[in-house]
Write a protein that holds these residues in place. Structure first.
Motif, mmCIF file in Angstrom:
data_model
loop_
_atom_site.group_PDB
_atom_site.id
_atom_site.type_symbol
_atom_site.label_atom_id
_atom_site.label_comp_id
_atom_site.label_asym_id
_atom_site.label_seq_id
_atom_site.Cartn_x
_atom_site.Cartn_y
_atom_site.Cartn_z
ATOM 1 N N GLY A 26 0.808 -1.207 0.000
ATOM 2 C CA GLY A 26 0.000 0.000 0.000
ATOM 3 C C GLY A 26 0.841 1.256 0.000
ATOM 4 O O GLY A 26 0.603 2.191 -0.790
ATOM 5 N N VAL A 27 1.832 1.309 0.878
ATOM 6 C CA VAL A 27 2.710 2.482 0.958
ATOM 7 C C VAL A 27 3.450 2.681 -0.359
ATOM 8 O O VAL A 27 3.579 3.809 -0.866
ATOM 9 C CB VAL A 27 3.709 2.319 2.120
ATOM 10 N N ARG A 28 3.907 1.591 -0.951
ATOM 11 C CA ARG A 28 4.671 1.670 -2.196
ATOM 12 C C ARG A 28 3.826 2.205 -3.351
ATOM 13 O O ARG A 28 4.284 3.047 -4.131
ATOM 14 C CB ARG A 28 5.207 0.271 -2.526
ATOM 15 N N LEU A 29 2.605 1.735 -3.465
ATOM 16 C CA LEU A 29 1.751 2.156 -4.574
ATOM 17 C C LEU A 29 1.303 3.610 -4.412
ATOM 18 O O LEU A 29 1.238 4.363 -5.397
ATOM 19 C CB LEU A 29 0.542 1.226 -4.676
ATOM 20 N N ILE A 30 0.994 4.003 -3.190
ATOM 21 C CA ILE A 30 0.606 5.393 -2.958
ATOM 22 C C ILE A 30 1.792 6.324 -3.210
ATOM 23 O O ILE A 30 1.647 7.385 -3.823
ATOM 24 C CB ILE A 30 0.060 5.558 -1.521
ATOM 25 N N TRP A 31 2.972 5.908 -2.769
ATOM 26 C CA TRP A 31 4.189 6.674 -3.041
ATOM 27 C C TRP A 31 4.399 6.827 -4.548
ATOM 28 O O TRP A 31 4.692 7.919 -5.042
ATOM 29 C CB TRP A 31 5.397 5.985 -2.414
ATOM 30 N N GLY A 32 4.251 5.717 -5.285
ATOM 31 C CA GLY A 32 4.439 5.756 -6.732
ATOM 32 C C GLY A 32 3.485 6.722 -7.405
ATOM 33 O O GLY A 32 3.878 7.486 -8.298
ATOM 34 N N ALA A 33 2.219 6.700 -6.982
ATOM 35 C CA ALA A 33 1.230 7.606 -7.570
ATOM 36 C C ALA A 33 1.622 9.063 -7.321
ATOM 37 O O ALA A 33 1.590 9.900 -8.239
ATOM 38 C CB ALA A 33 -0.152 7.316 -6.984
ATOM 39 N N LEU A 34 2.014 9.370 -6.091
ATOM 40 C CA LEU A 34 2.388 10.745 -5.757
ATOM 41 C C LEU A 34 3.617 11.198 -6.536
ATOM 42 O O LEU A 34 3.634 12.296 -7.113
ATOM 43 C CB LEU A 34 2.651 10.867 -4.249
ATOM 44 N N THR A 35 4.651 10.359 -6.571
ATOM 45 C CA THR A 35 5.905 10.777 -7.212
ATOM 46 C C THR A 35 5.761 10.914 -8.721
ATOM 47 O O THR A 35 6.272 11.876 -9.313
ATOM 48 C CB THR A 35 7.046 9.793 -6.892
ATOM 49 N N PHE A 36 5.053 9.992 -9.369
ATOM 50 C CA PHE A 36 4.928 10.086 -10.821
ATOM 51 C C PHE A 36 4.043 11.273 -11.235
ATOM 52 O O PHE A 36 4.267 11.878 -12.285
ATOM 53 C CB PHE A 36 4.410 8.784 -11.415
ATOM 54 N N TRP A 37 3.061 11.598 -10.415
ATOM 55 C CA TRP A 37 2.250 12.787 -10.734
ATOM 56 C C TRP A 37 3.050 14.067 -10.502
ATOM 57 O O TRP A 37 2.912 15.040 -11.238
ATOM 58 C CB TRP A 37 0.955 12.787 -9.925
ATOM 59 N N ILE A 38 3.909 14.066 -9.473
ATOM 60 C CA ILE A 38 4.768 15.242 -9.239
ATOM 61 C C ILE A 38 5.778 15.375 -10.382
ATOM 62 O O ILE A 38 5.995 16.479 -10.909
ATOM 63 C CB ILE A 38 5.489 15.120 -7.879
ATOM 64 N N ILE A 39 6.404 14.254 -10.769
ATOM 65 C CA ILE A 39 7.338 14.288 -11.902
ATOM 66 C C ILE A 39 6.632 14.776 -13.156
ATOM 67 O O ILE A 39 7.185 15.553 -13.946
ATOM 68 C CB ILE A 39 7.949 12.883 -12.130
ATOM 69 N N GLY A 40 5.378 14.341 -13.320
ATOM 70 C CA GLY A 40 4.599 14.737 -14.488
ATOM 71 C C GLY A 40 4.373 16.235 -14.595
ATOM 72 O O GLY A 40 4.164 16.765 -15.695
ATOM 73 N N CYS A 41 4.415 16.909 -13.465
ATOM 74 C CA CYS A 41 4.228 18.365 -13.474
ATOM 75 C C CYS A 41 5.420 19.097 -14.084
ATOM 76 O O CYS A 41 5.295 20.233 -14.557
ATOM 77 C CB CYS A 41 3.995 18.874 -12.051
ATOM 78 N N PHE A 42 6.608 18.445 -14.050
ATOM 79 C CA PHE A 42 7.827 19.105 -14.519
ATOM 80 C C PHE A 42 8.379 18.497 -15.800
ATOM 81 O O PHE A 42 9.281 19.069 -16.414
ATOM 82 C CB PHE A 42 8.903 19.036 -13.429
ATOM 83 N N TYR A 43 7.869 17.314 -16.186
ATOM 84 C CA TYR A 43 8.371 16.629 -17.368
ATOM 85 C C TYR A 43 7.365 16.810 -18.507
ATOM 86 O O TYR A 43 6.252 16.290 -18.439
ATOM 87 C CB TYR A 43 8.579 15.147 -17.057
ATOM 88 N N PRO A 44 7.721 17.555 -19.549
ATOM 89 C CA PRO A 44 6.761 17.900 -20.601
ATOM 90 C C PRO A 44 6.093 16.683 -21.260
ATOM 91 O O PRO A 44 4.892 16.714 -21.543
ATOM 92 C CB PRO A 44 7.624 18.666 -21.616
ATOM 93 N N GLY A 45 6.862 15.616 -21.489
ATOM 94 C CA GLY A 45 6.310 14.447 -22.161
ATOM 95 C C GLY A 45 5.203 13.774 -21.381
ATOM 96 O O GLY A 45 4.341 13.092 -21.949
ATOM 97 N N ALA A 46 5.205 13.963 -20.052
ATOM 98 C CA ALA A 46 4.206 13.308 -19.204
ATOM 99 C C ALA A 46 2.852 14.002 -19.269
ATOM 100 O O ALA A 46 1.885 13.508 -18.687
ATOM 101 C CB ALA A 46 4.700 13.288 -17.755
ATOM 102 N N ARG A 47 2.773 15.120 -19.968
ATOM 103 C CA ARG A 47 1.506 15.845 -20.080
ATOM 104 C C ARG A 47 0.694 15.393 -21.289
ATOM 105 O O ARG A 47 -0.216 16.077 -21.733
ATOM 106 C CB ARG A 47 1.776 17.343 -20.163
ATOM 107 N N GLN A 48 1.056 14.252 -21.845
ATOM 108 C CA GLN A 48 0.354 13.713 -23.008
ATOM 109 C C GLN A 48 -1.145 13.582 -22.734
ATOM 110 O O GLN A 48 -1.558 13.131 -21.665
ATOM 111 C CB GLN A 48 0.940 12.336 -23.352
ATOM 112 N N HIS A 49 -1.937 13.982 -23.720
ATOM 113 C CA HIS A 49 -3.384 13.931 -23.559
ATOM 114 C C HIS A 49 -3.906 12.528 -23.840
ATOM 115 O O HIS A 49 -3.554 11.912 -24.838
ATOM 116 C CB HIS A 49 -4.048 14.931 -24.506
ATOM 117 N N PHE A 50 -4.733 12.009 -22.936
ATOM 118 C CA PHE A 50 -5.405 10.737 -23.130
ATOM 119 C C PHE A 50 -6.908 10.984 -23.256
ATOM 120 O O PHE A 50 -7.453 11.891 -22.624
ATOM 121 C CB PHE A 50 -5.162 9.789 -21.943
#
Length: 312
Positions: free
Chosen positions: A40-64
């Motif tokens: 649980g801790v690992r998955l919640i951590w992953g969600a938080l970190t990848f969304w934070i990274i997505g705020c600064f990494y242009p490629g992660a803003r891809q529209h779905f």
């Protein structure tokens, strides 16, 4: 720095984190944290970190599209979440070496799923690889003996077998859903989907984590930091950065490095004991992966993209 060198450096970093991941989880479980708490801790951590990274990494803003987002959320909630939980349960009952051996037969499951759902046609080489991989996995399971850390090895190995199947479903599903999507953008939604059942699980079962009382710079906490920061975050980033530059056959060869790193670390940390049956299983599984990759190399380039992602 050339692309080939970039690819190999990133893949080496990825495999160093993945190779030590099972050893770290086994060190933490069940003494410092139980399986569902760590998952649980690992998955919640992953969600938080990848969304934070997505705020600064242009490629992660891809529209779905809405349909694509729902697809990725379901993939995370029903497959990836279960995979992480089952893998942790496996490492609660057995030691890292058999888990790594069994997890490395995932090309076999990817092939079976591709035949069933994607209409892929098998060759004699793939069927021989399938037989060798299954033989290696079964030999590993049914020759395990209880010792020290391996309190119920058969149960742990069966959980590892289920985790291998789940990871293969994740590979095939994610490839079919969005095989051209940006990796970070995809991981954002997959981890978000997985974090939802993780939160529900923690609310129902609570978190039994004695590790919180060991001190923020204690050995168990440092191991937990490694699992969260390196294995969960950097490992995925290094891996997806590498596969842009490396051929599928090279990626497959790095899969062998996982087995070696985990085995060496397990013996040094006394998490496992030497077992000749594991050596035979290792040979059979390596032969299986080799045959699968040789068969993939002979296919047209356009049809090999699923196998690019099978070595995690």
């Amino acid at each position: 720095m050339g692309n080939l060198l970039k690819g190999n450096l990133n893949m080496l970093c990825s495999k160093l984190t993945y190779g030590l991941d099972y050893n770290c989880i086994r060190f933490l479980q069940p003494r410092y944290v139980n399986a569902h708490g760590l998952a649980g801790v690992r998955l919640i951590w992953g969600a938080l970190t990848f969304w934070i990274i997505g705020c600064f990494y242009p490629g992660a803003r891809q529209h779905f599209t809405k349909k694509e987002k729902i697809n990725l959320l379901c993939l995370g909630a029903f497959v990836f979440f279960t995979y992480i939980l089952v893998l942790n349960l496996a490492l609660t009952y057995t030691s890292p070496i058999p888990v790594t051996l069994i997890m490395n037969i995932d090309p076999v499951w990817v092939f079976i799923l591709s035949v069933i759902f994607l209409g892929e046609k098998g060759t004699w080489m793939k069927y021989l690889g399938l037989a060798l991989g299954l033989a290696g996995g079964m030999l590993c399971i049914f020759t395990e003996h209880s010792h020290g850390l391996a309190t119920d090895p058969v149960k742990g190995d069966l959980f590892a077998l289920l985790a291998s199947v789940l990871f293969s479903i994740y590979i095939v599903w994610s490839h079919q859903a969005l095989h051209k999507a940006n990796p970070i953008a995809t991981l954002k939604w997959v981890f978000l989907g997985a974090s939802i059942p993780a939160l529900v699980m923690l609310c129902i079962w609570g978190i039994d984590m004695p590790i919180w009382h060991t001190g923020i710079f204690s050995k168990p906490m440092l191991v937990l930091y490694f699992v969260l920061l390196c294995s969960t975050t950097l490992g995925y980033i290094f891996f997806y950065a590498a596969i842009k530059y490396l051929k599928a056959t090279v990626v497959a060869m790095y899969g062998y490095l996982n087995l070696i790193i985990t085995a060496v670390a397990s013996y040094i940390l006394k998490q496992d004991i030497f077992n000749w049956w594991q050596v035979v299983s290792f040979v059979l599984i390596v032969a299986s992966i080799y045959l699968m990759e040789i068969a993939e190399r002979r296919k047209p380039a356009a049809s090999t993209s699923v196998s690019n992602h099978t070595n995690h």
